[in-house]
Design a protein around this motif. Structure first.
Motif, PDB file in Angstrom:
ATOM      1  N   GLU A  54       0.837  -1.207   0.000  1.00  0.00           N
ATOM      2  CA  GLU A  54       0.000   0.000   0.000  1.00  0.00           C
ATOM      3  C   GLU A  54       0.871   1.256   0.000  1.00  0.00           C
ATOM      4  N   GLN A  55       2.184   1.064   0.102  1.00  0.00           N
ATOM      5  CA  GLN A  55       3.108   2.185   0.223  1.00  0.00           C
ATOM      6  C   GLN A  55       3.464   2.743  -1.154  1.00  0.00           C
ATOM      7  N   SER A  56       3.806   4.023  -1.156  1.00  0.00           N
ATOM      8  CA  SER A  56       4.228   4.665  -2.393  1.00  0.00           C
ATOM      9  C   SER A  56       5.412   5.584  -2.094  1.00  0.00           C
ATOM     10  N   GLY A  62       7.852  -0.963  -5.645  1.00  0.00           N
ATOM     11  CA  GLY A  62       6.543  -0.953  -6.295  1.00  0.00           C
ATOM     12  C   GLY A  62       5.735  -2.218  -6.121  1.00  0.00           C
ATOM     13  N   SER A  63       6.361  -3.276  -5.595  1.00  0.00           N
ATOM     14  CA  SER A  63       5.662  -4.571  -5.480  1.00  0.00           C
ATOM     15  C   SER A  63       5.585  -5.099  -4.062  1.00  0.00           C
ATOM     16  N   GLY A  64       6.445  -4.581  -3.180  1.00  0.00           N
ATOM     17  CA  GLY A  64       6.400  -5.017  -1.790  1.00  0.00           C
ATOM     18  C   GLY A  64       7.454  -6.045  -1.437  1.00  0.00           C
ATOM     19  N   TRP A  65       7.290  -6.615  -0.252  1.00  0.00           N
ATOM     20  CA  TRP A  65       8.252  -7.592   0.257  1.00  0.00           C
ATOM     21  C   TRP A  65       8.017  -8.977  -0.353  1.00  0.00           C
ATOM     22  N   LYS A  66       9.100  -9.731  -0.495  1.00  0.00           N
ATOM     23  CA  LYS A  66       9.004 -11.111  -0.971  1.00  0.00           C
ATOM     24  C   LYS A  66      10.019 -11.974  -0.225  1.00  0.00           C
TER      25      LYS A  66
END
Length: 218
Positions: free
Chosen positions: A130-132, A200-204
């Motif tokens: 949800e972060q930008s 842009g996609s988050g943690w993985k």
């Protein structure tokens, strides 16, 4: 004599007719009076029999209407709770499916004596964010970044996030990496999950270590 007799006879006839007429009128008056009395009695009786019903119906309307609103509100709340529950279950199933679809490959460990086995997978994907803007890792419990890291850790460990116990969350040695030590509730089997940030996609998840002993248990 004959004339007087005729006059008397006519007078008697007239009187007789008057008497009959008076009798008939009297009878009619009595009949009308009885009819009016009975009619008034029936009219008075109606309100006593119908008024309680009208009052009851009126009261019933007052009671039933609010009750109906309460039942409708409760039904809406139950429906909303059910939808939220189903939505949460769907998300858990999707996360579980993602973890299940990721084929784990055992790789050489780091040499840590507490690590029983080390795994990785090409099927792991970023969990979304949800972060930008420019990302800065946050290790404050309850923050958006913390919650997203927790989700990625659960994915790597193959544990349902709702039942996952996060023992420890720390920086992984760089601004965009982290390490979480977790287990499934009170299950003694413990995992150390390494994750990294994808812009842009988050943690993985990138690597999972199955531990011999939970070294973060207090």
């Amino acid at each position: 004599m004959g004339s007087r007799f005729n006059q008397r006879d006519q007078k008697r006839k007239v009187n007789k007719i008057y008497n009959i007429a008076i009798t008939i009128v009297s009878i009619l008056i009595v009949i009308v009076a009885i009819t009016i009395f009975l009619s008034d009695g029936g009219t008075k009786a109606d309100p006593t029999t119908t008024e309680p019903k009208q009052i009851a119906d009126k009261d019933k309307g007052k009671v039933d209407k609010p009750a109906g609103k309460v039942e409708e509100k409760e039904a809406d709340e139950d429906l909303k709770a059910k939808e939220e529950s189903e939505e949460g279950a769907t998300e858990d199933e999707e996360a579980s499916d993602e973890a299940g679809d990721a084929e784990l490959v055992e790789v050489e460990g780091s040499g840590d004596g507490n690590v029983e086995a080390t795994y990785t997978s090409e099927g792991w994907k970023p969990v979304g964010t949800e972060q930008s803007g420019e990302h800065t890792a946050s290790f404050q419990k309850g923050s958006v970044d913390w919650n997203e890291m927790s989700k990625a850790i659960a994915l790597g460990a193959g544990i349902d996030e709702g039942s996952m116990k996060l023992w420890w969350l720390q920086n992984g040695g760089s601004p965009n990496t982290a390490i979480g030590t977790v287990s499934a509730g009170d299950n003694p089997k413990t995992y150390r999950v390494h994750i990294e940030w994808v812009d842009g996609s988050g943690w993985k998840p990138v690597k999972v270590e199955e531990l011999k002993v939970n070294d973060k248990r207090k």
